[in-house]
Design a protein around this motif. Structure first.
Motif, short mmCIF file in Angstrom:
data_model
loop_
_atom_site.label_atom_id
_atom_site.label_comp_id
_atom_site.label_asym_id
_atom_site.label_seq_id
_atom_site.Cartn_x
_atom_site.Cartn_y
_atom_site.Cartn_z
N ILE A 41 18.23 3.70 17.30
CA ILE A 41 18.10 2.56 18.21
C ILE A 41 17.06 1.59 17.67
N PRO A 42 17.42 0.33 17.40
CA PRO A 42 16.44 -0.65 16.90
C PRO A 42 15.42 -0.97 17.99
N PHE A 43 14.15 -0.79 17.66
CA PHE A 43 13.09 -0.88 18.66
C PHE A 43 13.00 -2.28 19.28
N GLU A 44 12.87 -3.32 18.46
CA GLU A 44 12.66 -4.67 18.98
C GLU A 44 13.84 -5.13 19.83
N GLU A 45 15.04 -4.83 19.37
CA GLU A 45 16.24 -5.23 20.12
C GLU A 45 16.30 -4.52 21.46
N HIS A 87 4.88 0.39 28.27
CA HIS A 87 5.93 1.20 28.89
C HIS A 87 6.99 1.67 27.92
N ILE A 88 7.18 1.00 26.82
CA ILE A 88 8.20 1.39 25.84
C ILE A 88 7.49 1.70 24.53
N PHE A 89 7.70 2.92 24.02
CA PHE A 89 6.98 3.40 22.84
C PHE A 89 7.97 3.89 21.79
N GLN A 90 7.55 3.83 20.56
CA GLN A 90 8.35 4.33 19.44
C GLN A 90 7.70 5.60 18.89
N VAL A 91 8.45 6.69 18.86
CA VAL A 91 7.92 7.96 18.37
C VAL A 91 8.89 8.52 17.34
N ASP A 115 0.35 7.43 34.16
CA ASP A 115 -0.82 6.60 34.45
C ASP A 115 -0.53 5.71 35.65
N ARG A 116 -1.29 5.88 36.74
CA ARG A 116 -1.01 5.13 37.97
C ARG A 116 -1.63 3.73 37.96
N THR A 117 -2.31 3.36 36.92
CA THR A 117 -2.82 1.99 36.84
C THR A 117 -1.77 1.02 36.35
N LYS A 118 -0.56 1.50 36.08
CA LYS A 118 0.53 0.64 35.64
C LYS A 118 1.80 1.08 36.37
N PRO A 119 2.86 0.28 36.36
CA PRO A 119 4.12 0.70 36.98
C PRO A 119 4.58 2.04 36.42
N LEU A 120 5.17 2.84 37.30
CA LEU A 120 5.37 4.27 37.01
C LEU A 120 6.70 4.55 36.32
N TRP A 121 6.83 4.03 35.11
CA TRP A 121 8.00 4.33 34.28
C TRP A 121 7.63 4.20 32.81
N GLU A 122 8.30 4.97 31.97
CA GLU A 122 8.08 4.94 30.53
C GLU A 122 9.39 5.26 29.81
N ILE A 123 9.54 4.67 28.62
CA ILE A 123 10.69 4.98 27.76
C ILE A 123 10.17 5.21 26.34
N TYR A 124 10.61 6.30 25.74
CA TYR A 124 10.24 6.63 24.36
C TYR A 124 11.50 6.54 23.49
N ILE A 125 11.43 5.70 22.45
CA ILE A 125 12.52 5.59 21.49
C ILE A 125 12.23 6.54 20.33
N VAL A 126 13.14 7.47 20.10
CA VAL A 126 12.91 8.55 19.14
C VAL A 126 13.65 8.26 17.84
N ASP A 127 12.92 8.26 16.75
CA ASP A 127 13.49 8.11 15.41
C ASP A 127 13.38 9.43 14.65
N GLY A 128 14.08 9.50 13.52
CA GLY A 128 13.97 10.65 12.64
C GLY A 128 14.92 11.79 12.93
N LEU A 129 15.95 11.56 13.78
CA LEU A 129 16.90 12.62 14.08
C LEU A 129 17.91 12.81 12.95
N LEU A 409 28.23 4.78 28.11
CA LEU A 409 27.23 3.72 28.20
C LEU A 409 26.63 3.47 26.81
N TYR A 410 26.05 2.27 26.65
CA TYR A 410 25.57 1.85 25.34
C TYR A 410 24.21 1.19 25.47
N THR A 411 23.50 1.15 24.36
CA THR A 411 22.32 0.30 24.23
C THR A 411 22.25 -0.20 22.80
N ALA A 412 22.07 -1.50 22.66
CA ALA A 412 22.03 -2.14 21.34
C ALA A 412 23.25 -1.75 20.51
#
Length: 498
Positions: A41-45, A87-91, A115-129, A409-412
């Motif tokens: 999954i391309p991170f920036e897109e 909220h969106i990280f690349q790992v 972390d409750r100091t920010k909106p309560l959602w996160e997405i991790y984009i995983v590379d290297g599979l 379903l799809y993404t990018a």
């Protein structure tokens, strides 16, 4: 699709707030899923795509702010410092990039309290599979959504076609936003007091309405038949439940593993042996837990399993509304039925009995009674619950069934191949099990505390065996010669086990 969240500032319900009160390091209370795609999954897109849709989900730009002394329920307030980069990280998954490595990475990410100091959602984009595939690990706090609305949120973030969905972004109105103050102030204190009174009255009205509906339903033949059958099970329901090997106090670290099956097999099992999809899932899980108990030297003869199944209370067509609209259906299942089809029939009969007796509605009434108490008492109750140790378990495991998208379903432009759901666990529930359907498949996700169930992968293997056993018993597979089950269990028992 627009997520139903009309109010920019909204006070949490008692159920939503309970997930905030109860959470601590040992009990991270987010729901999640691990999604695997056919290409990286391309991170920036991806970030740009999610950023273009955030206006469809205003709650994703808000934080939960508690009033002084928990006088009222927390409120959702705009985050003045919102930054999608938080909220969106690349790992990157460790070598060799196979499913086991992705499971290990998922377990580490799912162990972290949000972390409750920010909106309560996160997405991790995983590379290297391996094989050039990609993956997403999506986390949403349970105070923000339950399983049904979480699945709807996933459909908003993803696209129905490889070309993507075009979203018209509304013009931004620049307004100065003041930072929400946890300490509140005179106005917020008065508002919280008024809200506390209002919420208590609302819950009392809900109790009255629920009692009226329940009373009316008692006069139906189906409910009366269910209550009569339930009376025969009262000794089982009142009997203390034995602890499974993982029913012990949990720490903070989690393991996550999964399994997947063809949904066509589930349909054929139902056609051959009857039952609903959830009955098939519970049958597979019950027989797998029986095998796991034997693995740890526990007998399942005349033993009962107490399972709690989350039940959606959402009106038809409101799956996209945020927050929690759930109650729970408790069911007691026998663990010593060896024939898989007979086990399915027993599960189906008991589930139908509990539904006819309105067990889930009774628990919803109890929740409304609790919601009628002052919010400070509710905060104290939920906050102290994890420190309460009972002589016997109230139940053994939570098993959730969440309908997913029947189409891909799809993404990018990348197609989602699998979606493995995660439900939170903690206190004395060392394992949580969730299942979801997607694009002709049925996916299981198993969450386990590292102290309570370090060998949860064995339970996953037993789920695979149990599903195949049910398929064979229902006539979907040819019967082949196999080693006796007890021999396989003895070979798997660790040297230190009884």
């Amino acid at each position: 699709m627009d997520i139903q969240d009309p109010a920019p500032n909204h006070r949490l319900s008692g159920t939503d707030a309970a997930f905030l009160y109860l959470e601590r390091k040992e009990i991270p209370l987010h729901i999640a899923c691990v999604c695997i795609f056919d290409a990286a999954i391309p991170f920036e897109e991806f970030v740009a795509n999610i950023d273009s849709k955030l206006h469809l989900i205003p709650r994703y730009r808000q934080i939960a702010v508690a009033p002084p002394y928990h006088i009222g329920y927390p409120t959702w307030e705009p985050d003045p410092n919102f930054d999608i980069a938080r909220h969106i990280f690349q790992v990157r998954v460790g070598a060799p990039g196979d499913e086991a490595a992705l499971e290990a990475l998922s377990g580490r990410i799912l162990s972290q309290v949000m972390d409750r100091t920010k909106p309560l959602w996160e997405i991790y984009i995983v590379d290297g599979l391996k094989d050039g595939r990609g993956a997403l690990i999506v986390k949403v706090h349970h105070a923000l959504a339950d399983g049904v609305s979480g699945a709807a949120l996933l459909r908003v973030m993803l696209d129905p076609t490889p070309e993507g969905s075009r979203v018209t972004r509304p013009a931004r109105v620049h307004q100065p936003l003041s930072s929400p103050s946890p300490a509140g102030g005179n106005h917020s204190l008065v508002d919280a007091l008024a809200s506390a009174v209002h919420s208590s009255i609302e819950n009392l009205i809900a109790v009255e309405a629920g009692l009226l509906d329940l009373t009316q339903s008692l006069f139906t033949d189906r409910t009366q038949a269910g209550l009569q059958e339930l009376m025969g099970l009262l000794p089982e329901l009142a009997a203390p439940i034995q602890r499974l090997p993982f029913n012990r106090l949990c720490g903070g670290d989690r393991l996550f593993c999964w399994a997947g099956f063809d949904f066509a097999d589930v349909k054929r099992i139902r056609e051959t042996a009857g039952g609903k999809v959830n009955d098939v899932i519970l049958t597979v899980v019950t027989r797998a837990l029986a095998s796991y108990a034997k693995l740890h030297g526990q007998s399942v003869h005349k033993r009962l399993l107490r399972v709690v199944c989350p039940v959606s209370m959402r009106p038809e067509g409101q799956s996209e509304s945020l927050g929690n609209r759930i109650t729970f259906l408790p069911v007691v299942l026998p663990m010593d039925i060896r024939n898989p089809v007979r086990m399915l029939q027993a599960v189906t009969a008991r589930m139908e009995m509990m539904k006819s007796a309105k067990a889930a509605e009774l628990l919803a009434l109890a929740a409304s009674w609790l919601g009628a108490t002052p919010p400070p008492l509710q905060a104290a109750f939920w906050g102290g619950l994890p420190f309460l140790t009972l002589p016997v378990s109230l139940f053994n495991v939570i098993c959730s069934n969440i309908p997913g998208s029947p189409v891909p379903l799809y993404t990018a432009g990348r197609r989602m191949l699998a979606s493995y759901p995660q439900v939170p666990t903690g206190w004395e529930l060392g394992v949580g099990i969730a299942a979801t359907s997607y694009d002709g498949k049925l996916f299981f996700g198993l969450t386990a505390d590292t102290n309570a169930a370090p060998d949860v992968a064995r339970l996953r293997d037993f789920i695979k065996e149990s599903f195949e056993d049910l398929c064979r018993a229902a006539g979907l597979r040819k019967t082949t010669a196999r080693r006796p089950r007890q021999a396989r269990h003895q070979a798997a028992v660790p040297v230190s086990a009884p």
